[in-house]
Enzyme design. Sequence first.
Site, PDB file in Angstrom:
ATOM      1  N   ASN A 209       0.844  -1.198   0.000  1.00  0.00           N
ATOM      2  CA  ASN A 209       0.000   0.000   0.000  1.00  0.00           C
ATOM      3  C   ASN A 209       0.878   1.247   0.000  1.00  0.00           C
ATOM      4  O   ASN A 209       2.104   1.150  -0.041  1.00  0.00           O
ATOM      5  CB  ASN A 209      -0.948  -0.024   1.204  1.00  0.00           C
ATOM      6  CG  ASN A 209      -0.171  -0.135   2.487  1.00  0.00           C
ATOM      7  OD1 ASN A 209       0.607   0.731   2.845  1.00  0.00           O
ATOM      8  ND2 ASN A 209      -0.364  -1.245   3.205  1.00  0.00           N
ATOM      9  N   LYS A 336     -13.210   0.690  15.871  1.00  0.00           N
ATOM     10  CA  LYS A 336     -11.885   0.052  16.032  1.00  0.00           C
ATOM     11  C   LYS A 336     -11.352   0.243  17.451  1.00  0.00           C
ATOM     12  O   LYS A 336     -10.702  -0.647  18.002  1.00  0.00           O
ATOM     13  CB  LYS A 336     -10.885   0.651  15.037  1.00  0.00           C
ATOM     14  CG  LYS A 336     -11.075   0.080  13.656  1.00  0.00           C
ATOM     15  CD  LYS A 336     -10.212   0.773  12.644  1.00  0.00           C
ATOM     16  CE  LYS A 336     -10.846   0.569  11.280  1.00  0.00           C
ATOM     17  NZ  LYS A 336     -10.240   1.393  10.253  1.00  0.00           N
TER      18      LYS A 336
HETATM   19  O1  C5P Z   1      -8.668  -2.324  10.972  1.00  0.00           O
HETATM   20  P1  C5P Z   1      -7.710  -1.325  10.449  1.00  0.00           P
HETATM   21  O2  C5P Z   1      -6.652  -1.933   9.574  1.00  0.00           O
HETATM   22  O3  C5P Z   1      -8.313  -0.134   9.760  1.00  0.00           O
HETATM   23  O4  C5P Z   1      -7.030  -0.763  11.775  1.00  0.00           O
HETATM   24  C1  C5P Z   1      -6.002   0.155  11.770  1.00  0.00           C
HETATM   25  C2  C5P Z   1      -5.173   0.008  13.012  1.00  0.00           C
HETATM   26  O5  C5P Z   1      -4.902  -1.346  13.290  1.00  0.00           O
HETATM   27  C3  C5P Z   1      -3.801   0.638  12.847  1.00  0.00           C
HETATM   28  O6  C5P Z   1      -3.394   1.071  14.120  1.00  0.00           O
HETATM   29  C4  C5P Z   1      -2.958  -0.507  12.334  1.00  0.00           C
HETATM   30  O7  C5P Z   1      -1.586  -0.334  12.601  1.00  0.00           O
HETATM   31  C5  C5P Z   1      -3.535  -1.675  13.086  1.00  0.00           C
HETATM   32  N1  C5P Z   1      -3.507  -2.943  12.344  1.00  0.00           N
HETATM   33  C6  C5P Z   1      -2.684  -3.966  12.766  1.00  0.00           C
HETATM   34  N2  C5P Z   1      -2.678  -5.167  12.111  1.00  0.00           N
HETATM   35  C7  C5P Z   1      -3.483  -5.360  11.044  1.00  0.00           C
HETATM   36  C8  C5P Z   1      -4.310  -4.330  10.604  1.00  0.00           C
HETATM   37  C9  C5P Z   1      -4.297  -3.132  11.275  1.00  0.00           C
HETATM   38  O8  C5P Z   1      -1.942  -3.761  13.724  1.00  0.00           O
HETATM   39  N3  C5P Z   1      -3.455  -6.515  10.432  1.00  0.00           N
END
Ligand code: C5P
Length: 401
Positions: A209, A336
Amino acid sequence: MLEGKTVVVGVCGGIAAYKVVEVVSRLKKLNADVNVIMTENAAKFVTPLTFRSIAHNPVITDMFDEPKEWDIQHISLATKADVIVVAPATANIIGKVANGIADDMLSTTIMASKAPVVFVPAMNTNMYENPIVQDNIKKLSERGYIFLETETGRMACGTVGRGRLPEPSAIVESVSELVCSKCDLKDLKVLITAGPTQEPIDPVRFISNKSSGKMGYAIAAQASKRGAKVKIISGPVNLKTPCGVEVIGVKTAHEMFSEVMKSYEDFDVLIMVAAVADYKCANTSDKKIKKKDDNLTIELVKNPDIAKELGKVKGNRILVGFSAETNDLINNACEKLTSKNLDLIIANDVTQEGAGFETDTNIIKIIKRDGNILDFPIMSKTEVGDRILDEVLALLRKDYY
Ligand code: C5P
């Protein structure tokens, strides 16, 4: 300005010693009280007189010189120092300090001081990359000694590679930041994830990304400047390691997860900034996938959610997450905050100009567990880092008192 600050500059025997004259001159112009200690070999490259003339202080080369004052010199300077800068830091001084050897004025002063010590290595590339030197650097970094990164370029010996002394202006900037910053995060240990992850499809392709890592690195830099011990578990980024920060490089979400799980118990604050890929390929091809049919279907499976897993085991640690959204910012972020058991969530609408990935600025809202929302204008990522750390500190203080 370094008014009222005592900077001890330790000069070792390397050709880059001549550049340290400029470092001393710049520190002096910032009104620091600069005290130079030279090793015996350093004095063969540049004379003590040069440093004395610029620092306007006696230069110490010999442990057993007649003392100019009644107190013991290495103890008095070690106590007086607000910071000790060792430049050029040779393999020799790094090796000595790493192994507890104090056999001259410089190594003795370092050993006797509680001030932060900044090593600025400069040496031949092979020497710098020698695993023994690297092990010593790692050992000292883990004990809180700060290392500035060497630069890559043409060396005095004619070769091109790593090991050049950074520019004097960069050295002085790091030292000033260290000395001037408020130390309100002293003794705090902060673990940060940053950057994107790369999920391989085949040996030459991956899913990733747009994350640049700038936000996570900015928080790390500010936390370190404010006295915290900081470690970044970083996806692939093109950024300089912030001064005093330890960086563990990873590629995939699984690697990031495993490094975080190995480390988190030793930390007080966990800030999850990385844009972790939610999915990875179910099957990675070990050969490059060839162009064949019109359509290619790749099956994806879910990656571990690092923040969510930490939420289950965090105990008293402060856990901060980020929520980069394109729509319904507050609702998505609040969901979240609860589902991942976070203490704070930093919400940002990545469609806004000046916010999100790749930029040097961000526009954030900090959402707390009690539903309170702090709304901020556009700020540099450095400033955003400080505001987040201020909120973390406020939570820690609340728990403490
Ligand atoms: O669910 P989402 O990806 O939008 O959540 C974002 C938050 O969760 C961020 O703090 C990101 O670093 C963390 N995250 C994580 N592991 C993942 C996905 C997101 O630590 N697989």
